[in-house]
Design a protein around this motif. Structure first.
Motif, PDB file in Angstrom:
ATOM      1  N   GLN A  95       0.833  -1.202   0.000  1.00  0.00           N
ATOM      2  CA  GLN A  95       0.000   0.000   0.000  1.00  0.00           C
ATOM      3  C   GLN A  95       0.869   1.255   0.000  1.00  0.00           C
ATOM      4  OE1 GLN A  95      -2.991   0.646  -0.542  1.00  0.00           O
ATOM      5  NE2 GLN A  95      -3.942   2.088   0.879  1.00  0.00           N
ATOM      6  N   ALA A  96       1.909   1.249   0.816  1.00  0.00           N
ATOM      7  CA  ALA A  96       2.800   2.408   0.874  1.00  0.00           C
ATOM      8  C   ALA A  96       3.509   2.637  -0.454  1.00  0.00           C
ATOM      9  CB  ALA A  96       3.832   2.209   1.992  1.00  0.00           C
ATOM     10  N   ALA A  97       3.763   1.550  -1.184  1.00  0.00           N
ATOM     11  CA  ALA A  97       4.442   1.664  -2.475  1.00  0.00           C
ATOM     12  C   ALA A  97       3.474   1.972  -3.610  1.00  0.00           C
ATOM     13  CB  ALA A  97       5.190   0.368  -2.777  1.00  0.00           C
ATOM     14  N   GLY A  98       2.176   2.068  -3.303  1.00  0.00           N
ATOM     15  CA  GLY A  98       1.182   2.333  -4.329  1.00  0.00           C
ATOM     16  C   GLY A  98       0.957   1.155  -5.261  1.00  0.00           C
ATOM     17  N   ALA A  99       1.170  -0.072  -4.735  1.00  0.00           N
ATOM     18  CA  ALA A  99       1.079  -1.271  -5.565  1.00  0.00           C
ATOM     19  C   ALA A  99      -0.212  -2.045  -5.363  1.00  0.00           C
ATOM     20  CB  ALA A  99       2.273  -2.179  -5.283  1.00  0.00           C
ATOM     21  N   LEU A 100      -1.179  -1.474  -4.643  1.00  0.00           N
ATOM     22  CA  LEU A 100      -2.477  -2.125  -4.465  1.00  0.00           C
ATOM     23  C   LEU A 100      -3.537  -1.363  -5.237  1.00  0.00           C
ATOM     24  CD1 LEU A 100      -2.613  -3.119  -0.670  1.00  0.00           C
ATOM     25  CD2 LEU A 100      -2.144  -4.580  -2.636  1.00  0.00           C
ATOM     26  N   ASP A 101      -4.375  -2.090  -5.947  1.00  0.00           N
ATOM     27  CA  ASP A 101      -5.452  -1.501  -6.735  1.00  0.00           C
ATOM     28  C   ASP A 101      -6.771  -1.711  -6.000  1.00  0.00           C
ATOM     29  OD1 ASP A 101      -7.267  -0.619  -8.570  1.00  0.00           O
ATOM     30  OD2 ASP A 101      -6.807  -2.113 -10.112  1.00  0.00           O
ATOM     31  N   TRP A 102      -7.241  -0.659  -5.301  1.00  0.00           N
ATOM     32  CA  TRP A 102      -8.466  -0.747  -4.526  1.00  0.00           C
ATOM     33  C   TRP A 102      -9.695  -0.377  -5.352  1.00  0.00           C
ATOM     34  CZ3 TRP A 102      -8.695  -3.056   0.069  1.00  0.00           C
ATOM     35  CH2 TRP A 102      -7.518  -3.167   0.820  1.00  0.00           C
ATOM     36  N   SER A 103      -9.511  -0.069  -6.630  1.00  0.00           N
ATOM     37  CA  SER A 103     -10.676   0.290  -7.446  1.00  0.00           C
ATOM     38  C   SER A 103     -11.600  -0.907  -7.636  1.00  0.00           C
ATOM     39  CB  SER A 103     -10.217   0.820  -8.808  1.00  0.00           C
ATOM     40  OG  SER A 103      -9.579  -0.202  -9.568  1.00  0.00           O
ATOM     41  N   ARG A 104     -11.035  -2.112  -7.553  1.00  0.00           N
ATOM     42  CA  ARG A 104     -11.854  -3.312  -7.687  1.00  0.00           C
ATOM     43  C   ARG A 104     -11.185  -4.467  -6.944  1.00  0.00           C
ATOM     44  NH1 ARG A 104      -9.513  -2.587 -12.832  1.00  0.00           N
ATOM     45  NH2 ARG A 104      -8.057  -4.247 -13.431  1.00  0.00           N
ATOM     46  N   ALA A 105     -11.988  -5.476  -6.627  1.00  0.00           N
ATOM     47  CA  ALA A 105     -11.505  -6.727  -6.050  1.00  0.00           C
ATOM     48  C   ALA A 105     -12.192  -7.864  -6.786  1.00  0.00           C
ATOM     49  CB  ALA A 105     -11.800  -6.794  -4.558  1.00  0.00           C
ATOM     50  N   VAL A 106     -11.596  -9.043  -6.696  1.00  0.00           N
ATOM     51  CA  VAL A 106     -12.126 -10.205  -7.407  1.00  0.00           C
ATOM     52  C   VAL A 106     -12.135 -11.389  -6.456  1.00  0.00           C
ATOM     53  CG1 VAL A 106     -12.039 -11.512  -9.555  1.00  0.00           C
ATOM     54  CG2 VAL A 106     -10.887  -9.304  -9.411  1.00  0.00           C
ATOM     55  N   VAL A 107     -13.184 -12.223  -6.504  1.00  0.00           N
ATOM     56  CA  VAL A 107     -13.279 -13.405  -5.649  1.00  0.00           C
ATOM     57  C   VAL A 107     -13.457 -14.654  -6.518  1.00  0.00           C
ATOM     58  CG1 VAL A 107     -14.231 -12.168  -3.670  1.00  0.00           C
ATOM     59  CG2 VAL A 107     -15.776 -13.167  -5.368  1.00  0.00           C
ATOM     60  N   ASP A 108     -12.955 -15.759  -5.997  1.00  0.00           N
ATOM     61  CA  ASP A 108     -13.143 -17.048  -6.658  1.00  0.00           C
ATOM     62  C   ASP A 108     -12.717 -18.129  -5.671  1.00  0.00           C
ATOM     63  OD1 ASP A 108     -13.870 -18.881  -8.542  1.00  0.00           O
ATOM     64  OD2 ASP A 108     -12.523 -18.154 -10.109  1.00  0.00           O
ATOM     65  N   SER A 109     -12.878 -19.398  -6.074  1.00  0.00           N
ATOM     66  CA  SER A 109     -12.509 -20.512  -5.196  1.00  0.00           C
ATOM     67  C   SER A 109     -11.963 -21.661  -6.021  1.00  0.00           C
ATOM     68  CB  SER A 109     -13.713 -20.986  -4.376  1.00  0.00           C
ATOM     69  OG  SER A 109     -14.657 -21.625  -5.229  1.00  0.00           O
ATOM     70  N   SER A 110     -11.336 -22.609  -5.331  1.00  0.00           N
ATOM     71  CA  SER A 110     -10.796 -23.795  -5.984  1.00  0.00           C
ATOM     72  C   SER A 110     -10.852 -24.952  -4.996  1.00  0.00           C
ATOM     73  CB  SER A 110      -9.355 -23.553  -6.436  1.00  0.00           C
ATOM     74  OG  SER A 110      -8.818 -24.699  -7.062  1.00  0.00           O
ATOM     75  N   SER A 111     -11.239 -26.119  -5.479  1.00  0.00           N
ATOM     76  CA  SER A 111     -11.370 -27.307  -4.629  1.00  0.00           C
ATOM     77  C   SER A 111     -10.104 -28.149  -4.687  1.00  0.00           C
ATOM     78  CB  SER A 111     -12.572 -28.151  -5.056  1.00  0.00           C
ATOM     79  OG  SER A 111     -13.773 -27.455  -4.869  1.00  0.00           O
ATOM     80  N   ILE A 112      -9.758 -28.772  -3.557  1.00  0.00           N
ATOM     81  CA  ILE A 112      -8.643 -29.699  -3.490  1.00  0.00           C
ATOM     82  C   ILE A 112      -9.092 -30.938  -2.723  1.00  0.00           C
ATOM     83  CG2 ILE A 112      -6.889 -27.879  -3.542  1.00  0.00           C
ATOM     84  CD1 ILE A 112      -6.553 -28.361  -0.493  1.00  0.00           C
ATOM     85  N   ARG A 113      -8.381 -32.020  -2.895  1.00  0.00           N
ATOM     86  CA  ARG A 113      -8.705 -33.251  -2.181  1.00  0.00           C
ATOM     87  C   ARG A 113      -8.145 -33.199  -0.758  1.00  0.00           C
ATOM     88  NH1 ARG A 113      -7.616 -38.885  -5.114  1.00  0.00           N
ATOM     89  NH2 ARG A 113      -9.166 -37.892  -6.460  1.00  0.00           N
ATOM     90  N   ALA A 114      -8.912 -33.670   0.205  1.00  0.00           N
ATOM     91  CA  ALA A 114      -8.465 -33.781   1.595  1.00  0.00           C
ATOM     92  C   ALA A 114      -8.274 -35.261   1.900  1.00  0.00           C
ATOM     93  CB  ALA A 114      -9.483 -33.156   2.543  1.00  0.00           C
ATOM     94  N   VAL A 115      -7.031 -35.719   1.828  1.00  0.00           N
ATOM     95  CA  VAL A 115      -6.740 -37.149   1.884  1.00  0.00           C
ATOM     96  C   VAL A 115      -7.157 -37.772   3.213  1.00  0.00           C
ATOM     97  CG1 VAL A 115      -4.901 -38.866   1.775  1.00  0.00           C
ATOM     98  CG2 VAL A 115      -4.861 -36.906   0.238  1.00  0.00           C
ATOM     99  N   LYS A 116      -6.939 -37.060   4.318  1.00  0.00           N
ATOM    100  CA  LYS A 116      -7.177 -37.623   5.637  1.00  0.00           C
ATOM    101  C   LYS A 116      -8.438 -37.080   6.306  1.00  0.00           C
ATOM    102  CE  LYS A 116      -2.217 -38.332   6.428  1.00  0.00           C
ATOM    103  NZ  LYS A 116      -1.067 -38.046   7.314  1.00  0.00           N
ATOM    104  N   GLY A 117      -9.209 -36.277   5.605  1.00  0.00           N
ATOM    105  CA  GLY A 117     -10.412 -35.712   6.197  1.00  0.00           C
ATOM    106  C   GLY A 117     -10.080 -34.672   7.247  1.00  0.00           C
ATOM    107  N   GLY A 118     -10.996 -34.463   8.176  1.00  0.00           N
ATOM    108  CA  GLY A 118     -10.783 -33.488   9.233  1.00  0.00           C
ATOM    109  C   GLY A 118     -11.772 -32.348   9.161  1.00  0.00           C
ATOM    110  N   PRO A 119     -11.654 -31.371  10.076  1.00  0.00           N
ATOM    111  CA  PRO A 119     -12.542 -30.207  10.058  1.00  0.00           C
ATOM    112  C   PRO A 119     -12.421 -29.442   8.745  1.00  0.00           C
ATOM    113  CG  PRO A 119     -11.303 -30.314  12.115  1.00  0.00           C
ATOM    114  CD  PRO A 119     -10.696 -31.319  11.214  1.00  0.00           C
ATOM    115  N   LYS A 120     -13.506 -28.796   8.338  1.00  0.00           N
ATOM    116  CA  LYS A 120     -13.568 -28.005   7.117  1.00  0.00           C
ATOM    117  C   LYS A 120     -13.274 -28.850   5.881  1.00  0.00           C
ATOM    118  CE  LYS A 120     -12.519 -23.695   9.510  1.00  0.00           C
ATOM    119  NZ  LYS A 120     -11.655 -22.493   9.608  1.00  0.00           N
ATOM    120  N   THR A 121     -13.826 -30.055   5.876  1.00  0.00           N
ATOM    121  CA  THR A 121     -13.821 -30.897   4.690  1.00  0.00           C
ATOM    122  C   THR A 121     -15.254 -31.328   4.426  1.00  0.00           C
ATOM    123  OG1 THR A 121     -13.481 -32.990   5.884  1.00  0.00           O
ATOM    124  CG2 THR A 121     -11.505 -31.770   5.219  1.00  0.00           C
ATOM    125  N   GLY A 122     -15.500 -31.844   3.235  1.00  0.00           N
ATOM    126  CA  GLY A 122     -16.828 -32.316   2.889  1.00  0.00           C
ATOM    127  C   GLY A 122     -16.785 -33.039   1.560  1.00  0.00           C
TER     128      GLY A 122
END
Length: 274
Positions: A95-122
């Protein structure tokens, strides 16, 4: 001159990390074995993150200590908030270097395999209902990761839209109030819901989300590709391609470290171009 290996911490980066680490005083009576140097332990953690190797197979000849020692440091430093503070610090530098663009943001997601299970898996809808997790990311307009969350692979993307917005830390670095909210938010059809559009507007954010039932080719890909690039960069770290950790906090620690490394590289590149 020998080329520096990627998991070896640069001096400039270590100067930022070292003050964040909790200090552990050695006992005067019965001191026991000398504690492994923090920088070496961090290199061991990064070696696992980069290569995806199992903790117990961490090569002893590298001098990074045992895999169990490095795992404990990762756990303890994550509990102390080291990785989140490092990410905030690097965002402030950008931010101090002026290298962040706050005019817009973008969201997305990606799935991965959870071999051993656990919390926050499904059960993953894209992997024949095998156990999986999902990485949800929000970036600035240039692809710098602002926040990341972890859920089960069966969670709908829309459920993480507002948690991602609220997970963006207050970014300092310039005169005035810290910045937390982008001007616009770009997302694909998975985030199309009028309820959440209203919530975004209430936060002062203009939603630019593809509508369901409309033919592909909305043109949002011109802006959305940066988050897909960031997800690819996160999964360039082999430990994040498959979730081996049963404990969700350990996997989230790896995610936070990877985001910090991406921010550090972006900062170095920005300075080299000036």
């Amino acid at each position: 001159m020998a080329r520096r290996r990627p998991w070896e911490v640069e001096d400039e980066l270590w100067e930022l990390i070292e003050p964040l680490l909790p200090k552990v005083e050695r006992r005067f009576r019965y001191p026991g074995r000398r504690r492994l140097d923090d920088r070496k332990a961090l290199c061991g953690i990064l070696f696992v993150l980069y290569t995806g190797i199992q903790w117990e197979f961490l090569p002893q000849e590298l001098g990074y200590g045992s895999g169990m020692t490095c795992w404990r440091r990762l756990r303890d430093w994550n509990a102390a908030g080291v990785w989140s503070r490092l990410h905030e610090l690097l965002l402030a530098r950008l931010q101090a270097a002026g290298a962040l663009d706050w005019s817009r943001a973008v969201v997305d997601s990606s799935s991965i395999r959870a071999v051993k299970g656990g919390p926050k898996t499904g059960p993953s809808p894209v992997d024949r209902a095998r156990a999986g997790s999902k990485h949800h990311v929000i970036t600035d307009g240039g692809g710098v990761p602002l926040a990341v969350t972890l859920t089960g692979a069966n969670r709908n993307d829309i459920t993480q839209l507002m948690p991602l917005i609220h997970a963006v830390p207050p970014v300092r670095g310039r005169v005035g109030r810290p910045r937390r909210r982008p001007g616009r938010l770009f997302a694909d059809r998975a985030y199309a819901h009028d309820k959440y559009r209203r919530q975004l507007r209430a936060q002062g954010i203009r939603p630019v989300i593809a509508r369901r039932g409309v033919e592909h080719g909305s043109g949002l890909g011109v802006h959305r590709w940066v988050v897909e690039q960031t997800l690819a960069l996160l999964h360039w770290f082999r430990r994040l391609r498959v979730r081996w950790e049963i404990r969700d906090d350990i996997h989230e620690a790896f995610l936070s470290i990877a985001c910090s490394i991406i921010c550090w590289r972006r900062l170095q590149r920005h300075h080299s171009l000036r």
